[in-house]
Design an enzyme around this catalytic site. Structure first.
Site, PDB file in Angstrom:
ATOM      1  N   GLU A  51       0.864  -1.262   0.131  1.00 31.80           N
ATOM      2  CA  GLU A  51       0.102   0.087   0.169  1.00 31.80           C
ATOM      3  C   GLU A  51       0.954   1.148   0.047  1.00 31.80           C
ATOM      4  O   GLU A  51       1.719   1.418   0.820  1.00 31.80           O
ATOM      5  CB  GLU A  51      -0.878  -0.017   1.227  1.00 31.80           C
ATOM      6  CG  GLU A  51      -2.160  -1.087   1.334  1.00 31.80           C
ATOM      7  CD  GLU A  51      -3.018  -0.832   2.597  1.00 31.80           C
ATOM      8  OE1 GLU A  51      -3.947  -1.297   2.313  1.00 31.80           O
ATOM      9  OE2 GLU A  51      -2.510  -0.110   3.411  1.00 31.80           O
ATOM     10  N   CYS A  52       0.606   2.274  -0.845  1.00 30.23           N
ATOM     11  CA  CYS A  52       1.319   3.598  -0.894  1.00 30.23           C
ATOM     12  C   CYS A  52       2.696   3.515  -0.920  1.00 30.23           C
ATOM     13  O   CYS A  52       3.363   3.326  -1.822  1.00 30.23           O
ATOM     14  CB  CYS A  52       0.427   4.457   0.212  1.00 30.23           C
ATOM     15  SG  CYS A  52       0.668   5.877  -0.164  1.00 30.23           S
ATOM     16  N   GLY A  53       3.274   3.622   0.447  1.00 24.43           N
ATOM     17  CA  GLY A  53       4.689   3.862   0.573  1.00 24.43           C
ATOM     18  C   GLY A  53       5.223   2.411   0.128  1.00 24.43           C
ATOM     19  O   GLY A  53       6.262   2.143  -0.432  1.00 24.43           O
TER      20      GLY A  53
END
Length: 469
Positions: A337-339
């Site tokens: 997710e994301c990072g």
């Protein structure tokens, strides 16, 4: 079965972001704990950083209350589960009292009404006197269903300033629970996503200062009495149906899931991790920054955080990057997710324009920008079968990122997600899937999508069986 649940509780809201809400809410938690109370913290909305300060103040994990990420009807039961063993609950709001997603989704006001909790409004009064009472009056009148029980004034300049706002509130019958003076020692460094995470500063010292300030300037005892006035909650799932892990009742461990957890990756919802445990996962933390090898696990979860702040160290840990890439190529289920998504790309370009090699599972590069690329709630529809579910599955999530993808045009038509913004209905393809590795800028709370958690763990179990045969 459904039952009735009682616990003292109070919401600390604000007129707007930047009013000092986190300082006062966290300071209140610390002050209550100093009095010998067991305090349970909650944060309204999808924020990951503030709960880190709450955990220090309370000495126990907090949780988010978000009616987009977790169905509204399930939140009272989630609230009750996390309050197990607590004497009082303190709920920090998000943005201004009435702000949230479209039509007030997951606003502080909506959560306060759902939990029948009294609200204290934090007002930054540094540039006003009697007008501060007018602000409070307007907030009280805006929605009569909100129990706006009083105000706490922040950033006052003097004793006379405090007296003026108190006298103005007497005119409108608004109780004042505290007046806090301007104090640079109460501030903490910020970054583009909000406060600096506790992992990157002396969070304990920060919380200690906040607790002292609140204990000195806020009527903590009166707030206890106010919290005790909250009525019983009805329709709360009892212990037989809640996710309790009582003695002898812990779920059987079916798979081991490695979770990236260090200074670079720290964005996880406690309820989401609890959901994984209840469904049979043993959570095994590892550090892409510090560990040279992965633990023996059946799947990986790489959450959000600030990989751009640690890009050089992540790049330097070539053995970890290679280990993750090898497992991805071998077919281990990996969710990012994301990072975590940024970390699995070929490169990361930091704020200074420096290029750093990452794990190289996904195409393209994550490039940091000065401008916010996206913030808000989305519906994420799976366009193909993935480790989170079959094509057609819809998930509720949240995006918040300052980076963009570059050099990913060739995979545009093969994106595993189609996102729809809650705020304006815009749609766009998103994410990448390679073998059994899935990533995007989406943030999920598995407590709100247990089917996705189950699918992920089933994929991990299948991998374990395949790799051990």
């Amino acid at each position: 079965m459904q039952g009735t649940y009682r616990i003292p509780r109070v919401v600390i809201a604000a007129a707007q972001s930047g009013s000092g809400k986190t300082t006062i809410a966290t300071g209140l938690m610390a002050a209550l704990r100093r009095k010998g109370l067991t305090v349970q913290a909650f944060k309204v909305g999808p924020d990951y950083i503030d709960p880190g300060y709450h955990r220090i103040a309370c000495g126990r994990p907090g949780e988010n209350l978000d009616s987009w990420l977790v169905p509204e009807k399930e939140l009272p039961s989630l609230f009750a589960r996390f309050c197990e063993g607590a004497d009082i609950a303190v709920i920090e709001g998000v943005m201004g009292l009435y702000d949230g997603g479209r039509k007030g989704v997951s606003s502080t006001a909506a959560i306060a009404k759902l939990l029948h909790a009294p609200v204290l409004l934090v007002i930054d009064a540094h540039a006003m006197a009697a007008s501060a009472a007018a602000v409070a009056l307007g907030f009280r009148a805006y929605d009569s269903e909100i129990n706006l029980a009083g105000v706490i004034f922040n950033r006052l300049g003097s004793d006379s300033h405090a007296q003026m706002v108190r006298e103005a509130c007497e005119v409108i019958g608004m109780p004042v629970y505290g007046t806090i003076r301007r104090n640079p020692d109460l501030s903490t460094p910020e970054r583009y996503l909000g406060l600096l995470p506790t992992q990157e500063n002396d969070g304990k010292a920060v919380v200690e200062r906040w607790g002292t300030a609140v204990a000195d300037a806020v009527a903590v005892g009166r707030i206890q009495e106010l919290a005790s006035s909250a009525p019983p909650l009805h329709g709360v799932a009892d212990d037989a149906t809640a996710m309790q892990q009582s003695e002898g009742g812990a779920p059987q461990v079916l798979v081991r899931i490695g979770i990236a957890r260090d200074e670079a990756f720290s964005f996880y919802y406690e309820a989401g991790l609890q959901e994984l445990r209840v469904q049979g996962a043993e959570i095994v933390p590892f550090s892409p920054l510090h560990d040279r090898a992965l633990p023996e696990v059946d799947g990986l979860l790489i959450g959000g955080g600030f990989p751009e702040q640690f890009a050089a160290k992540l790049a330097a840990n070539a053995s970890m990057r290679r280990a993750i890439r090898d497992l991805a190529e071998a077919g281990m289920p990996i969710y990012a997710e994301c990072g975590g998504y940024m970390y699995l790309m070929q490169d990361l370009v930091d704020q200074d324009g420096a290029h750093w090699p990452m794990a190289g599972v996904f195409s393209g590069a994550a490039v940091m920008t000065e401008k916010l690329q996206m913030v808000g709630y989305v519906t994420a529809a799976l366009q193909q079968d993935t480790i989170l579910g079959k094509a057609g599955t819809e998930l509720h999530g949240h995006e918040f990122h300052f980076s963009r993808e570059e050099d990913t045009e060739p995979i545009k038509e093969a994106r595993p997600f189609r996102f729809v913004k809650l705020r304006n209905g815009d749609t766009y393809p998103a994410g990448q899937q390679v073998h059994h590795t899935l990533g995007s800028y989406l943030h999920l709370n598995f407590a709100g999508c247990p089917e996705a958690a189950r699918h992920f763990l089933e994929e991990a179990a299948a991998w374990r069986e395949k790799s051990s045969s």
